[in-house]
Enzyme design. Sequence first.
Site, PDB file in Angstrom:
ATOM      1  N   HIS A 124       0.629  -0.462   6.231  1.00 29.52           N
ATOM      2  CA  HIS A 124      -0.327   0.604   5.906  1.00 29.52           C
ATOM      3  C   HIS A 124      -1.733   0.067   6.105  1.00 29.52           C
ATOM      4  CE1 HIS A 124      -2.501   3.730   3.722  1.00 29.52           C
ATOM      5  NE2 HIS A 124      -3.235   2.732   3.257  1.00 29.52           N
ATOM      6  N   TYR A 155       0.115   7.691  -2.510  1.00 31.40           N
ATOM      7  CA  TYR A 155       0.226   8.624  -1.388  1.00 31.40           C
ATOM      8  C   TYR A 155      -0.003  10.077  -1.818  1.00 31.40           C
ATOM      9  CZ  TYR A 155       1.844   5.411   2.308  1.00 31.40           C
ATOM     10  OH  TYR A 155       1.934   4.442   3.294  1.00 31.40           O
ATOM     11  N   ASN A 215       7.457   1.914   9.081  1.00 33.70           N
ATOM     12  CA  ASN A 215       6.550   1.445  10.132  1.00 33.70           C
ATOM     13  C   ASN A 215       5.726   0.217   9.719  1.00 33.70           C
ATOM     14  OD1 ASN A 215       4.818   2.718   8.417  1.00 33.70           O
ATOM     15  ND2 ASN A 215       4.106   4.250   9.865  1.00 33.70           N
ATOM     16  N   GLU A 249      -8.232   3.299  -2.192  1.00 31.92           N
ATOM     17  CA  GLU A 249      -7.000   2.515  -2.088  1.00 31.92           C
ATOM     18  C   GLU A 249      -7.169   1.097  -2.639  1.00 31.92           C
ATOM     19  OE1 GLU A 249      -5.020   4.916   1.673  1.00 31.92           O
ATOM     20  OE2 GLU A 249      -5.776   2.891   2.007  1.00 31.92           O
ATOM     21  N   LYS A 285       4.673  -3.160   4.118  1.00 33.96           N
ATOM     22  CA  LYS A 285       5.626  -2.280   3.437  1.00 33.96           C
ATOM     23  C   LYS A 285       6.969  -3.000   3.207  1.00 33.96           C
ATOM     24  CE  LYS A 285       3.458   1.933   5.307  1.00 33.96           C
ATOM     25  NZ  LYS A 285       3.693   3.248   5.971  1.00 33.96           N
TER      26      LYS A 285
HETATM   27  P1  IDP Z   1      -0.645   6.119   8.864  1.00 36.17           P
HETATM   28  O1  IDP Z   1       0.164   5.191   7.988  1.00 36.17           O
HETATM   29  O2  IDP Z   1      -0.579   5.705  10.305  1.00 36.17           O
HETATM   30  O3  IDP Z   1      -2.054   6.306   8.377  1.00 36.17           O
HETATM   31  P2  IDP Z   1      -0.089   8.792   7.817  1.00 36.17           P
HETATM   32  O4  IDP Z   1      -0.126  10.028   8.638  1.00 36.17           O
HETATM   33  O5  IDP Z   1      -1.225   8.560   6.870  1.00 36.17           O
HETATM   34  O6  IDP Z   1       0.083   7.554   8.828  1.00 36.17           O
HETATM   35  O7  IDP Z   1       1.279   8.814   7.016  1.00 36.17           O
HETATM   36  C1  IDP Z   1       1.506   7.912   5.948  1.00 36.17           C
HETATM   37  C2  IDP Z   1       2.878   7.325   6.092  1.00 36.17           C
HETATM   38  O8  IDP Z   1       3.846   8.355   5.948  1.00 36.17           O
HETATM   39  C3  IDP Z   1       3.196   6.703   7.464  1.00 36.17           C
HETATM   40  O9  IDP Z   1       2.718   5.393   7.616  1.00 36.17           O
HETATM   41  C4  IDP Z   1       4.701   6.756   7.474  1.00 36.17           C
HETATM   42  O10 IDP Z   1       5.283   5.718   6.702  1.00 36.17           O
HETATM   43  C5  IDP Z   1       4.966   8.102   6.788  1.00 36.17           C
HETATM   44  N1  IDP Z   1       5.069   9.207   7.757  1.00 36.17           N
HETATM   45  C6  IDP Z   1       4.070   9.773   8.482  1.00 36.17           C
HETATM   46  N2  IDP Z   1       4.516  10.773   9.249  1.00 36.17           N
HETATM   47  C7  IDP Z   1       5.852  10.846   9.014  1.00 36.17           C
HETATM   48  C8  IDP Z   1       6.898  11.704   9.516  1.00 36.17           C
HETATM   49  O11 IDP Z   1       6.675  12.594  10.337  1.00 36.17           O
HETATM   50  N3  IDP Z   1       8.144  11.453   9.020  1.00 36.17           N
HETATM   51  C9  IDP Z   1       8.416  10.486   8.111  1.00 36.17           C
HETATM   52  N4  IDP Z   1       7.461   9.674   7.607  1.00 36.17           N
HETATM   53  C10 IDP Z   1       6.198   9.850   8.053  1.00 36.17           C
HETATM   54 MG    MG Z   2      -2.715   7.146   6.599  1.00 34.49          MG
END
Ligand code: IDP
Ligand code: MG
Length: 139
Positions: free
Chosen positions: A116, A50, A113, A127, A10
Amino acid sequence: MAEKTLSIIKPDGVRKNVIGDIIKRFESNGLKVAAMKMVHLSRKEAEGFYAVHSARPFFSSLTEFMSSGPVVLMVLKGEGAILKNRELMGATDPAKAAAGTIRKDHADSIEANIVHGSDGPETAVFEIGYFFSGIEIFE
Ligand code: IDP
Ligand code: MG
């Protein structure tokens, strides 16, 4: 047959100069880069990627973040590649990620984070197809 998954470094990962560290972890753990490119996603492209999260409260902030700078898109290939990549990434929230994972070591927040990874076989197909055509993926 080797499984494929989509990985994204990212914008925060690119900004932090940890592209090499992340790819090193993949290559050291049985994953092979089968396709790779660096792109700056438009807001619309991030929203399309997304789309499954469009109803979530963080959707607007997430797509703004994902289009805030260039990302590295990769197709990773290997036995159990989807789960293996998820293990190397660590939990979505870096505060909850296990020691030694990419997110534990590099991520600043649950949103920013670093990486992805596809979460299942059907997601991986969608994807990978969103970003790569067949001739861009090397077998
Ligand atoms: P993942 O990336 O671990 O699969 P997902 O639940 O699919 O997590 O969420 C996609 C992305 O959305 C996350 O990687 C993160 O960047 C963002 N995200 C997920 N939950 C939150 C939240 O509670 N607050 C802000 N951003 C979030
Ligand atoms: Mg995810």
